[in-house]
Design an enzyme around this catalytic site. Structure first.
Site, PDB file in Angstrom:
ATOM      1  N   PHE A 282       0.813  -1.219   0.000  1.00 31.40           N
ATOM      2  CA  PHE A 282       0.000   0.000   0.000  1.00 31.40           C
ATOM      3  C   PHE A 282       0.848   1.270   0.000  1.00 31.40           C
ATOM      4  O   PHE A 282       0.445   2.301   0.520  1.00 31.40           O
ATOM      5  CB  PHE A 282      -0.985  -0.007   1.183  1.00 31.40           C
ATOM      6  CG  PHE A 282      -1.796  -1.269   1.250  1.00 31.40           C
ATOM      7  CD1 PHE A 282      -2.762  -1.547   0.281  1.00 31.40           C
ATOM      8  CD2 PHE A 282      -1.560  -2.214   2.236  1.00 31.40           C
ATOM      9  CE1 PHE A 282      -3.499  -2.726   0.325  1.00 31.40           C
ATOM     10  CE2 PHE A 282      -2.280  -3.397   2.280  1.00 31.40           C
ATOM     11  CZ  PHE A 282      -3.252  -3.652   1.323  1.00 31.40           C
ATOM     12  N   ARG A 283       2.041   1.174  -0.586  1.00 36.49           N
ATOM     13  CA  ARG A 283       2.963   2.316  -0.702  1.00 36.49           C
ATOM     14  C   ARG A 283       3.406   2.868   0.657  1.00 36.49           C
ATOM     15  O   ARG A 283       3.845   4.008   0.768  1.00 36.49           O
ATOM     16  CB  ARG A 283       2.381   3.412  -1.596  1.00 36.49           C
ATOM     17  CG  ARG A 283       2.031   2.912  -2.996  1.00 36.49           C
ATOM     18  CD  ARG A 283       1.784   4.022  -3.988  1.00 36.49           C
ATOM     19  NE  ARG A 283       2.979   4.832  -4.235  1.00 36.49           N
ATOM     20  CZ  ARG A 283       4.007   4.468  -4.989  1.00 36.49           C
ATOM     21  NH1 ARG A 283       4.024   3.290  -5.587  1.00 36.49           N
ATOM     22  NH2 ARG A 283       5.030   5.281  -5.163  1.00 36.49           N
ATOM     23  N   LEU A 284       3.327   2.056   1.690  1.00 36.82           N
ATOM     24  CA  LEU A 284       3.822   2.447   3.015  1.00 36.82           C
ATOM     25  C   LEU A 284       5.259   1.939   3.145  1.00 36.82           C
ATOM     26  O   LEU A 284       5.589   1.112   3.998  1.00 36.82           O
ATOM     27  CB  LEU A 284       2.911   1.881   4.109  1.00 36.82           C
ATOM     28  CG  LEU A 284       1.457   2.367   4.042  1.00 36.82           C
ATOM     29  CD1 LEU A 284       0.604   1.667   5.077  1.00 36.82           C
ATOM     30  CD2 LEU A 284       1.406   3.883   4.229  1.00 36.82           C
TER      31      LEU A 284
END
Length: 197
Positions: free
Chosen positions: A175-177
């Site tokens: 999740f692009r974290l």
């Protein structure tokens, strides 16, 4: 889920990531983008190959009369970026540039294939070329000049070492974290921080 970066020493972490990349990347896991600048700050970037790493820094070799060689000699600061797509990782390195010793350059040059050593004599890297025939003629002239196995290193060809003052390790996370760990030179050690993705 991929585990966050937990290392506290950048060279050990880099070696571990490089070993994993060597096992998974199909071509040139030691490829890195090298960014240099002219003295007045005009940047340029290209891909080169990492040819050495020790506690002093990251080593690569080139024609010192090339555009990158001229920029590095005139403005001895640079940045590197490694990107290992199969591992979903990248490493960014920033620091000062120094020339490696003549002995280091000689030792690496001696490991290169014969045609690569001749090519170092034939190529006027980064200068205009009228056509492939001109390059092939220069290579033939180098072969005639050095017909035996012994081909000395050209005086304009050698190595540079980037002395890291900052290294950033980036790892893809869901999740692009993403996970980002920065090592900043501080005295005899490293100041470590984690950045927002």
């Amino acid at each position: 889920m991929t585990a966050p970066i937990a290392a506290t020493e950048p060279y050990a972490l880099f070696r571990a990531w490089m070993a994993e990349a060597e096992a998974s990347e199909a071509n040139d896991p030691n490829a890195m983008s090298l960014a240099s600048c002219t003295p007045d700050g005009v940047p340029s970037v290209r891909i080169v190959l990492l040819k050495g790493l020790d506690e002093r820094g990251f080593v690569f070799f080139t024609n010192k009369q090339s555009r990158k060689g001229g920029e590095l000699l005139a403005n001895p600061r640079a940045a590197l970026a490694f990107h290992w797509k199969t591992r979903r990782r990248q490493v960014r390195v920033e620091g000062a540039i120094e020339e490696v010793s003549e002995a280091e350059s000689d030792a690496y040059y001696a490991t290169r294939p014969r045609l690569s050593r001749l090519g170092a004599w034939a190529s006027q890297q980064s200068r205009p070329l009228s056509g492939r025939a001109e390059l092939e003629g220069a290579l033939a002239a180098a072969e005639a000049r050095f017909p035996d196995a012994e081909i000395p290193r050209p005086p304009h060809w050698g190595g540079f070492r980037l002395l890291p003052r900052r290294l950033e390790f980036w790892q893809d996370m869901p999740f692009r974290l993403h996970d980002r760990r920065v090592f900043e030179a501080a005295g005899d050690g490293w100041r470590i921080e984690t950045l927002y993705p």
